[in-house]
Design an enzyme around this catalytic site. Structure first.
Site, PDB file in Angstrom:
ATOM      1  N   ASP A   1       0.759  -0.965   0.604  1.00 27.41           N
ATOM      2  CA  ASP A   1      -0.016   0.223   0.017  1.00 27.41           C
ATOM      3  C   ASP A   1       1.039   1.529   0.060  1.00 27.41           C
ATOM      4  O   ASP A   1       1.879   0.609   0.290  1.00 27.41           O
ATOM      5  CB  ASP A   1      -0.892  -0.255   1.230  1.00 27.41           C
ATOM      6  CG  ASP A   1      -1.807   1.250   1.532  1.00 27.41           C
ATOM      7  OD1 ASP A   1      -1.899   1.309   0.448  1.00 27.41           O
ATOM      8  OD2 ASP A   1      -1.871   1.848   2.888  1.00 27.41           O
ATOM      9  N   LYS A   2       0.360   2.629  -0.759  1.00 31.18           N
ATOM     10  CA  LYS A   2       1.588   3.698  -0.135  1.00 31.18           C
ATOM     11  C   LYS A   2       0.995   4.576   0.677  1.00 31.18           C
ATOM     12  O   LYS A   2       2.302   4.403   2.141  1.00 31.18           O
ATOM     13  CB  LYS A   2       1.099   4.249  -1.158  1.00 31.18           C
ATOM     14  CG  LYS A   2       1.974   5.226  -2.091  1.00 31.18           C
ATOM     15  CD  LYS A   2       1.862   6.823  -2.759  1.00 31.18           C
ATOM     16  CE  LYS A   2       0.737   7.318  -2.319  1.00 31.18           C
ATOM     17  NZ  LYS A   2       0.051   8.464  -1.498  1.00 31.18           N
TER      18      LYS A   2
ATOM     19  N   GLU B   1      -3.564  19.935   2.082  1.00 29.07           N
ATOM     20  CA  GLU B   1      -4.264  21.320   2.015  1.00 29.07           C
ATOM     21  C   GLU B   1      -4.025  21.351   3.565  1.00 29.07           C
ATOM     22  O   GLU B   1      -3.820  22.943   3.727  1.00 29.07           O
ATOM     23  CB  GLU B   1      -5.767  21.219   2.423  1.00 29.07           C
ATOM     24  CG  GLU B   1      -5.943  22.263   0.957  1.00 29.07           C
ATOM     25  CD  GLU B   1      -7.879  21.722   1.022  1.00 29.07           C
ATOM     26  OE1 GLU B   1      -8.290  21.235   1.265  1.00 29.07           O
ATOM     27  OE2 GLU B   1      -8.214  23.276  -0.021  1.00 29.07           O
TER      28      GLU B   1
ATOM     29  N   PHE C   1     -12.362  21.165  -6.436  1.00 32.85           N
ATOM     30  CA  PHE C   1     -11.556  20.833  -7.283  1.00 32.85           C
ATOM     31  C   PHE C   1     -13.005  19.470  -7.849  1.00 32.85           C
ATOM     32  O   PHE C   1     -14.159  18.787  -7.536  1.00 32.85           O
ATOM     33  CB  PHE C   1     -11.091  20.045  -5.899  1.00 32.85           C
ATOM     34  CG  PHE C   1      -9.923  18.765  -6.224  1.00 32.85           C
ATOM     35  CD1 PHE C   1      -8.886  19.095  -6.533  1.00 32.85           C
ATOM     36  CD2 PHE C   1     -10.629  17.115  -6.099  1.00 32.85           C
ATOM     37  CE1 PHE C   1      -8.656  17.815  -7.239  1.00 32.85           C
ATOM     38  CE2 PHE C   1      -9.740  16.618  -6.449  1.00 32.85           C
ATOM     39  CZ  PHE C   1      -8.596  16.720  -7.120  1.00 32.85           C
TER      40      PHE C   1
ATOM     41  N   ARG D   1       5.034  17.194  -4.363  1.00 31.62           N
ATOM     42  CA  ARG D   1       3.960  16.952  -4.326  1.00 31.62           C
ATOM     43  C   ARG D   1       3.438  18.612  -5.170  1.00 31.62           C
ATOM     44  O   ARG D   1       3.963  19.901  -4.078  1.00 31.62           O
ATOM     45  CB  ARG D   1       3.689  16.394  -3.585  1.00 31.62           C
ATOM     46  CG  ARG D   1       3.597  15.503  -3.383  1.00 31.62           C
ATOM     47  CD  ARG D   1       2.559  14.870  -2.621  1.00 31.62           C
ATOM     48  NE  ARG D   1       1.276  15.031  -2.749  1.00 31.62           N
ATOM     49  CZ  ARG D   1       0.013  13.484  -2.219  1.00 31.62           C
ATOM     50  NH1 ARG D   1       1.173  13.250  -1.301  1.00 31.62           N
ATOM     51  NH2 ARG D   1      -0.947  13.845  -2.035  1.00 31.62           N
TER      52      ARG D   1
ATOM     53  N   ARG E   1      -4.848   4.424  -8.196  1.00 36.81           N
ATOM     54  CA  ARG E   1      -6.648   4.808  -7.979  1.00 36.81           C
ATOM     55  C   ARG E   1      -7.807   2.592  -7.737  1.00 36.81           C
ATOM     56  O   ARG E   1      -8.460   2.826  -8.715  1.00 36.81           O
ATOM     57  CB  ARG E   1      -7.281   4.978  -9.658  1.00 36.81           C
ATOM     58  CG  ARG E   1      -6.947   6.356  -9.406  1.00 36.81           C
ATOM     59  CD  ARG E   1      -8.204   6.840  -9.053  1.00 36.81           C
ATOM     60  NE  ARG E   1      -8.383   8.422  -8.609  1.00 36.81           N
ATOM     61  CZ  ARG E   1      -8.583   8.504  -7.321  1.00 36.81           C
ATOM     62  NH1 ARG E   1      -8.899   7.280  -6.443  1.00 36.81           N
ATOM     63  NH2 ARG E   1      -8.511   9.740  -7.037  1.00 36.81           N
TER      64      ARG E   1
ATOM     65  N   LYS F   1      -7.148  -4.677  -5.690  1.00 37.99           N
ATOM     66  CA  LYS F   1      -5.802  -5.068  -4.833  1.00 37.99           C
ATOM     67  C   LYS F   1      -5.625  -6.421  -5.014  1.00 37.99           C
ATOM     68  O   LYS F   1      -4.355  -7.531  -4.938  1.00 37.99           O
ATOM     69  CB  LYS F   1      -6.053  -4.587  -4.044  1.00 37.99           C
ATOM     70  CG  LYS F   1      -5.433  -3.096  -3.386  1.00 37.99           C
ATOM     71  CD  LYS F   1      -5.192  -2.756  -2.142  1.00 37.99           C
ATOM     72  CE  LYS F   1      -5.182  -1.033  -2.441  1.00 37.99           C
ATOM     73  NZ  LYS F   1      -4.455   0.263  -0.728  1.00 37.99           N
TER      74      LYS F   1
ATOM     75  N   ASP G   1      -1.774  -0.532   6.367  1.00 39.01           N
ATOM     76  CA  ASP G   1      -1.794  -0.337   7.114  1.00 39.01           C
ATOM     77  C   ASP G   1      -3.705   0.073   7.416  1.00 39.01           C
ATOM     78  O   ASP G   1      -3.831   0.448   8.140  1.00 39.01           O
ATOM     79  CB  ASP G   1      -1.575   0.742   7.610  1.00 39.01           C
ATOM     80  CG  ASP G   1      -1.997   1.913   6.984  1.00 39.01           C
ATOM     81  OD1 ASP G   1      -2.316   1.798   5.459  1.00 39.01           O
ATOM     82  OD2 ASP G   1      -2.169   3.402   7.043  1.00 39.01           O
TER      83      ASP G   1
ATOM     84  N   ASN H   1      -8.076  -0.405   3.902  1.00 37.06           N
ATOM     85  CA  ASN H   1      -8.344  -0.811   2.160  1.00 37.06           C
ATOM     86  C   ASN H   1      -7.452  -2.083   2.470  1.00 37.06           C
ATOM     87  O   ASN H   1      -7.622  -2.394   0.606  1.00 37.06           O
ATOM     88  CB  ASN H   1      -8.228   0.543   1.840  1.00 37.06           C
ATOM     89  CG  ASN H   1      -7.795   0.856   1.950  1.00 37.06           C
ATOM     90  OD1 ASN H   1      -6.550   0.498   2.623  1.00 37.06           O
ATOM     91  ND2 ASN H   1      -7.026   1.886   1.253  1.00 37.06           N
TER      92      ASN H   1
END
Lengths: 343, 1185
Positions: free
Chosen positions: B392-393, B493, B534, B591, B779, B785, B805, B808
């Site tokens: 996972d990231k 943000e 957004f 980023r 995505r 996964k 972690d 998901n």
């Protein structure tokens, strides 16, 4: 401040112990098959084996051994007449001669071939309680003794079982022929069995006379004499502690075996059997031809390593030489493909 | 009402009447007492034994035991089997009992929790287990929900209450529940006590997101949905108190219905072991048949003649029947080739390895105070065979912490140094407090020129930070004056608003129509005219505000690619400079966002506002029309600058990935995040490098386009760039991918992945992906996964490891061979589903390269030796069969047979299996190639097994024939022959114990004190026990049991016996020694080399390739836009819907967990009652339309 202290404490609570064991850092010896150990090791083992081999071989060569088959298969054999199963109380006589002194102490063995004392159901067919003198088992032997448990009249066999029943019952007398006359070579039957068998494992019941203990029992089917009369010459050598009985009860591991019969240690023959002619008188009772068995007598003396045993010496020599050869091969390989030390 | 007569046995519907225990008891619903334990004191023995005998091995030994009770067959005493069996059974039983004890304890703890139950109008404290269906219970803030409740009323307005469902589904964000309006008016307990509504609903089930039922009260029907339910396991948050009616209790609750048995994972060694055991069974039967045939022949040829001394037993009156019995007798004797203690020893070793993992200080994280934990004790050796890691990231590779790192303002770049550069302490962290009392003390920035620029009053800088303080959807909470807490929807943000805050532009609060800030100590309130929200297509957001002076300005921030296109032409020069800066930032893996503004005149605003309203009200294509409206105004903007945010990696991630890929482990990142973000992280953690020949990106939306993408990937991979020009139909890609050269990486999008996972394309996907050095799937949904993992499991037959972690990742963790959960972060769902857990990604290298490698090595060595020793032991009987008339006579004493496996030879091999190390742990990390033998399955496979077996059989031949040849005419020095059975048995047994001890000594590479104790101890115990069993004392007590009295003494005193043993040992060991030496010399394994160098203490050299790799920085142009946002927030803010909740519900807003309560609220507005889709799904839908 108090909070940080508490946090430190909590942190310690979860931290695993820092011991050599938990961190897998136990001090350890890490041997490695390096050339410096293996090649010299092989040479040393090889030389040691060759040394032992030579010693064994030489020792074995010095041992004298005399084997005489008396089954009586061939018609020329003096015991041919006895090999007929119908012959009763047959006696036969074998003669042999020695050119040199048969160095003493000389051991006198009888040997049987193709005889399966190691067959499982044969081996278990005995009653150790009975043989250790337990009178209850005289009345009712253990069922392991089957089919030699009770006779037709439902009387218990004592000693029961197939092993005891098949007791070897040939007897031998040895004479030296001195000037045509037979001179008895005294045979010593004491201490031919294991000490533990004689003193611990086999016990007569504590009844005197011994005969009374055997009341209500019958002698094994193939026996000519009851257990308490096995040795008429020595009353102490009767019952379950009779030496011949003990020797027989210690069953052999392989189908070809020999068992100690007597020692020649007394009198004129304490130094061995002098060169000369001998006559062996055999009371031929034990049938073996029905199952293609063979009977023999063996005279042998012993060294520090026991009886004649050529295999052991040769095997040591062979393995020792192979080790030396291997070490040379390994040396060559090592020299050619040297371990890449620089990596 | 028609099916009122429904029977109790199979519940078709549930009827519950509030406050009416008598009525509810009729239905015999389960009480709230839960029992996860399996046994109690009385049932333990029978149930546990029943379970254990369901194992094939145990049943087999039970069957043997029964065979042994038949006297004609019994070739061994019953105790030779029952002692090991009892030992094995009792060890397992003790383990089961301990497990169950802890379950009892936790059950008791849960069952005895207190809750307040309304009984006859009074609140009484009751234990959880005494709560009944139909009771009304009162919950207070932060309490666990005791059972599945129907929410009746709450202290909050409109009967709302908030719950956290972390324990149920792992999502840490809060959810809102609302009671039916009629009951929410009931309010206090007096009214509730008289409440007698009846609920008719579905029977218990495990669907967490669904409930349907009806409330009948005062002759009216009210529909009940999941929205009205509080499920057991949830925690009440931000709600003072609420009342609920118990609908499902105890085992009927959705939580308990969901806690099904987890799938039991087996390792490949396990499966191999089972196959081998089956083969051994076959082998055993073959041996039995050979010996039985031998017995038939022997009985016919010899035995029938030997009957004068040994008549056949009455039942055994012919040789065929004798052979039949002999077969079974030999099955009993030879049963030790199937080692009874194998399974239990393997379990013990694995348990030991698990403890070593738990104890490892180097996998302990002191920041979060968590040690690594092996939650499953059965998978350790598989850790040494991993070929694919699926990671996972967010939260795994990254910390999910964003830090404002650099910025470019009006062509001037600030923030030269990243966090890593400053660790040395050469650069001083800026202290903002003297300048700005509202500053966030945790904010780090290292370039004081920026602060100077703010202080000097540079208008560009001020405008830059003003934009950051205004253009966002963050909510603020000011608990006391100056103590601001921001609730940001995404951490990016939050980082930007916090940066603005520290540089003097403090966002204080907002209302639907205003934003209040403090600008360099001066409070300013802006009128918020519009939020141009957004979304994934727009990749930007804007706000239109009117400042106190009345000037209207549009502030926009967004991806540089989209934003730079919409600038006023006069910005060209600045744009070029900023663009350079953006490239620089992107190259550092940051980023980036570009910022711009546009001044609007009142007329422009009015006109646009009108068209916006129009679009907003449109019923069809609202989204498109809104987008068009936004597009219209976001033009001709003035560039302000750009920001660069560092998505902080977890400590040591690039190094770990580098080491793992050197170990030939392929790492795939599966993330729900966006492609740009994922690629960015790929670069920053060095999975993707600029040295790579090409990074392929697959983002087709249709089957054809995805297939086309794969084709072109495989073509260009095979023939370089020229491949694309080839128009001929490409050959099957699998052939192509075999011979590619160069390093490739594959990035695939979730929607393309959906096509790639379909049956007809999965082969193409697998072959392409596996040819690439790095694969990033972005995505992806949790289900995808798991599908990716299953795909690799299916096609590659490789061991897979999934690490994650969050909730998901659970499906992926469960479907991979090994699941690893990152603990110590939010949510425990992943950890609960995992097999191993620790708190830092970097511990993975130690888990695999050190613990896994060792476990695999140890297990393989253990198994090799175990099979060897049992064959050496057992096959002697086979050879003896040819000399004893195939009568199933054992060679050894029966006590020796009983104790051989469990006493004489068990502990040394166990010690080797637990402690052995070929190279120290640092070396395994330094030389990752050492990991390869595990992946290639080299150390224990069918070939190795046959070698072990062959060695065992060779040993047995030597052990039988050498004593046989020597002893057949050897005598004691007293002239007594040595060829008796007992001497032979003792000699062979002693030789066997010595040979296998020497062999284990050779196999042991790491002699700790335990190995010494066990090896020498086993030898010692052999002699001690033998002398004891052959002693007079024991014989005198049981003359019938100890036939071997005196054998040990009389045998072992003979020099010939020792010479025999020495000879046999030499013949067995010398070839092994020579073979091993030559193998090390001629074909050294890497571990041999490492061990050797270690031994000769040469200067240790670091392996090549570890350094150069990590320092590389690149300058390629990547779009660094990363904005982990979801749309919909702007609307919420302007509508004011979430304002009331803001102080409560946003408290635990996590970026990743989609704000599904917001979804819920939104859907409520649209009166939808469907299951809210997850955030990812929503976004995909948007992308499709």
């Amino acid at each position: 401040m108090g909070r940080t202290k508490k946090m430190v404490k909590e942190e310690l609570a979860n931290r695993p112990d820092n011991t050599a064991f938990t961190q897998q850092r136990l001090p350890a010896w890490q041997p490695m098959l390096s050339a410096g150990i293996v090649i010299p090791g092989f040479v040393i083992i090889g030389l040691a084996f060759i040394g032992i081999g030579v010693a064994l071989f030489v020792t074995s060569q010095s041992i004298q051994l005399l084997e005489l088959d008396y089954t009586g298969v061939e018609q020329t054999s003096p015991c041919f007449k006895c090999s007929d199963p119908n012959a009763k109380n047959c006696m036969c006589e074998l003669t042999f001669s020695t050119d040199t002194l048969f160095k003493g102490p000389v051991f006198f063995y009888y040997g049987l071939s193709n005889y399966f004392q190691n067959y499982r159901s044969y081996g278990v067919s005995k009653d150790d309680d009975q043989l250790s003198g337990n009178l209850d088992n005289f009345k009712s032997p253990s069922d392991t003794c089957a089919p030699y448990e009770y006779d037709r009249n439902n009387k218990p066999f004592v000693p029961c079982g197939a092993v005891a029943n098949s007791l070897f019952n040939d007897t031998f007398k040895l004479y030296q022929i001195v000037n045509g006359a037979k001179k008895v070579v005294p045979l010593d039957g004491k201490g031919i069995s294991w000490w533990t068998d004689y003193n611990i494992k086999y016990r007569n019941p504590a009844v005197t006379p011994l005969k009374n203990a055997f009341n209500g029992t019958v002698k094994p089917l193939y026996w000519s004499k009851p257990a308490y009369e096995l040795d008429p010459s020595d009353p102490a050598n009767n019952g379950f502690i009779n030496q011949d009985f003990l020797v027989w009860m210690r069953r052999a591991a392989l189908p070809d075996f020999r068992k100690l019969y007597r020692r020649i240690t007394d009198g004129d023959y304490a130094e061995g059997l002098p060169a000369g002619n001998y006559s062996l008188q055999i009371a031929y009772n034990y049938p073996v031809l029905s199952f293609e068995g063979r009977k023999k007598v063996v005279f042998s003396n012993v060294s520090w390593m026991g009886g004649k045993n050529e295999f052991l010496g040769i095997a040591y020599l062979v393995i020792g030489s192979l080790c030396v050869v291997m070490s040379v091969v390994m040396l060559i390989v090592y020299a050619k493909f040297k371990f890449p030390e620089e990596e | 009402m028609t099916y009122f007569m429904s029977c109790v046995t199979s519940e078709e519907e549930r009827r519950v009447r509030a406050n009416d225990r008598d009525y509810n008891e009729k239905f015999q619903y389960a009480s709230n007492c839960i029992m996860t334990s399996k046994y109690n004191i009385i049932t333990f023995l029978p149930v546990n034994l029943f379970e254990q005998f369901q194992e094939v091995a145990n049943t087999y030994f039970l069957f043997l035991l029964i065979l042994q009770l038949i006297p004609q067959i019994s070739s061994l005493s019953w105790f030779t089997t029952i002692v090991p069996l009892a030992l094995v059974l009792s060890i397992t039983a003790v383990k089961d009992a301990t497990d169950d004890y802890f379950r009892h304890k936790s059950d008791n703890q849960v069952n005895n929790r207190q809750s307040q139950v309304l009984i006859r109008g009074l609140l009484q404290n009751e234990k959880w287990m005494n709560v009944r269906v139909g009771d009304i219970i009162k919950l207070e803030n932060n309490q666990f929900v005791a059972a599945d409740l129907l929410l009746l009323s709450s202290s909050e307005p409109h009967g709302l209450c908030y719950i956290e469902t972390a324990e149920l589904d792992g999502e840490t964000n809060m959810k809102v529940r609302q009671s039916v309006s009629v009951t929410s008016e009931l309010g206090d307990q007096n009214n509730l006590a008289s409440f007698d509504g009846e609920v008719v609903c579905e029977p218990p089930n495990n669907k967490l997101d669904r409930f349907c039922g009806t409330l009948y009260w005062r002759d009216k029907k009210y529909t009940l949905t999941n929205q009205n339910m509080l499920l057991r396991g949830c925690v009440l948050r931000n709600t003072e108190a609420c009342y609920g009616l118990v609908i499902f209790a105890g085992p009927d609750t959705k939580l308990m219905q969901n806690s099904g048995r987890t799938k039991f994972k087996r390792t490949s060694i396990d499966r191999l072991m089972n196959t081998l055991v089956l083969w051994i069974f076959g082998f055993l039967v073959c041996m039995g048949v050979i010996l039985a045939v031998g017995n038939a022949v022997w009985e016919r040829e010899v035995g029938s003649l030997f009957q004068s001394y040994l008549p056949w037993d009455p039942p055994v009156d012919n040789f065929l029947f004798s052979a039949f019995l002999s077969f079974w007798s030999y099955v009993i004797i030879l049963n030790t080739v199937v080692p009874i203690s194998l399974y239990v020893s393997v379990e013990v070793i694995r348990l030991g390895h698990s403890y070593f993992i738990n104890w490892d200080q180097q996998m302990f994280c002191s920041q979060c105070n968590t040690a690594a934990e092996a939650r499953t004790t059965t998978l350790n050796e598989e850790l040494g065979q991993v070929e694919y890691i699926f990671s996972d990231k967010t939260g795994t590779l990254t910390q999910n912490i964003m830090s404002f790192n650099k910025c470019s303002i009006n062509g001037q770049t600030y923030g030269k140094y990243t966090h890593t550069h400053t660790l040395s302490g050469r650069f001083i962290r800026l202290d903002f407090t003297p300048f700005n009392p509202l500053a966030d003390p945790n904010f780090c920035f290292y370039d004081d020129t920026l602060l100077e620029s703010v202080k000097v009053g540079d208008s560009h800088t001020h405008e830059f930070f003003r934009l950051l303080s205004l253009c966002h959807t963050v909510m603020s909470e000011e608990k006391s004056e100056g103590e601001l807490v921001y609730k940001a929807q995404s951490p990016d943000e939050g980082a930007l608003v916090t940066a603005a805050r520290n540089f003097g532009f403090v966002f204080r609060s907002r209302t639907p129509g205003t934003i209040t800030t403090t600008e360099i100590g001066r409070p300013v309130t802006y009128t918020l005219l519009a939020i141009l929200d957004f979304n994934n297509i727009r990749k930007r957001m804007s706000v239109i505000v009117r400042n106190p002076e009345g000037r209207i300005r549009l502030y926009c921030k967004g991806a540089d690619t989209v934003l730079l296109e919409r600038l006023h032409p006069c910005n060209q020069e600045l744009m070029n400079i900023t663009s350079d800066h953006l490239n620089e930032y992107a190259a550092d893996g940051l980023r980036t966002l570009a910022l711009a503004y546009r001044d609007l005149s009142e007329d422009e605003w009015e006109a646009w506002s009108e068209s916006h309203r129009c679009a907003d009200k449109a019923t069809n294509c609202r989204e498109d029309r809104l987008a068009a409206a936004y597009e219209e105004i976001e033009q001709d903007m003035m560039l302000l600058g750009a920001t660069a945010i560092e998505d902080k990696l977890q400590e040591g991630v690039p190094e770990t990935i580098a080491v793992l890929s050197l170990a030939n482990i392929k790492i795939w990142v599966l993330t729900g995040d966006k492609q740009e973000t994922a690629v960015n992280i790929g670069y920053s953690c060095k999975m993707l490098t600029d040295n790579m020949t090409e990074v392929f990106i697959i983002r087709g939306h249709t089957v054809q386009s995805v297939r086309q993408d794969f084709r072109s990937v495989s073509l260009s991979a095979a023939w370089g760039e020229g491949g694309k020009q080839l128009q001929c139909p490409p050959p099957p890609p699998s052939n192509l991918m075999d011979n590619i050269s160069g390093e490739f990486a594959l990035v695939i999008n979730g929607h393309s992945l959906a096509h790639a996972l379909e049956a007809d394309m999965e082969m193409e996907f697998v072959s392409t992906a596996c040819a690439c050095k790095a694969v990033i799937c972005c995505r992806v949904t949790p289900l995808q996964k798991a599908q990716v993992v299953e795909l690799i499991k299916k096609h590659k037959k490789a061991v897979t490891l999934a690490i994650g972690d969050g909730a998901n990742d659970v499906s992926m963790i469960k479907s991979a061979h090994i699941g690893v959960g990152i603990s110590g972060q939010e949510g425990i769902q992943a950890v609960l589903a995992s097999d191993y857990s620790f708190s830092q990604f970097r511990f993975l290298q130690r888990l695999l390269l050190v613990h896994g490698r060792w476990s695999y090595l140890r297990m393989c060595r253990f198994l090799c030796y175990f099979f060897y020793k049992n064959f050496a032991f057992t096959m002697v009987h086979f050879w003896f069969g040819f000399f004893c008339g195939f009568s199933a006579q054992t060679v050894y004493d029966q006590y020796f047979i009983t104790l051989y496996n469990i006493v004489y030879t068990s502990l040394p091999v166990l010690a080797m299996g637990i402690f052995d190390q070929d190279v120290p742990d640092q070396r395994s990390l330094e030389y990752p190639k050492l990991y390869e033998p595990g992946q290639l399955n080299l150390l224990f496979n069918k070939r190795e097994f046959f070698i072990c077996i062959a060695q065992g059989i060779y040993t047995s031949v030597v052990l039988f024939f050498v004593p046989c040849a020597v002893l057949s005419d050897a005598t004691q020095s007293t002239g007594v022959p040595l060829a008796d059975y007992q001497t032979f048995a003792v000699t062979t047994a002693t030789a066997l114990v010595i040979v296998v001890s020497v062999q284990i000594a050779l196999d042991t590479g790491f002699w700790t004190v335990f190995n010494h104790v066990f090896v020498w101890g086993s030898l010692g115990s052999y002699f001690t026990i033998m002398f004891a069993l052959h002693s007079q004392t024991l014989f005198k007590i049981f003359p019938n049991q100890f036939h071997f009295v005196g054998s040990a003494q009389s045998t072992l005193l003979q020099p010939v016996v020792w010479l025999t043993i020495a000879l046999a040992t030499a013949i067995c060991i010398v070839p092994v020694l020579a073979f091993r030496f030559l193998k090390v010399d001629l074909k050294p394994q890497l571990s041999d080399t490492v061990r050797y160098t270690q031994l000769v203490r040469q200067k240790k050299r670091k392996p090549v390739g570890r350094k150069g790799r990590l320092g590389a920085r690149s300058g390629s142009r990547r779009s660094g836009y990363a904005f982990a946002h979801q749309e919909g927030f702007g609307e919420l803010i302007t509508s004011g819907k979430n304002m009331r909740l803001s102080s409560l519900a946003l408290a635990t807003f996590a970026s990743r967990h989609s704000s599904s309560w917001i979804d819920t609220l939104r859907r409520k507005k649209h009166t939808h009652t469907h299951t809210p889709p997850t955030g990812a799904e929503t976004d995909i839908k948007i992308m499709y339309c």
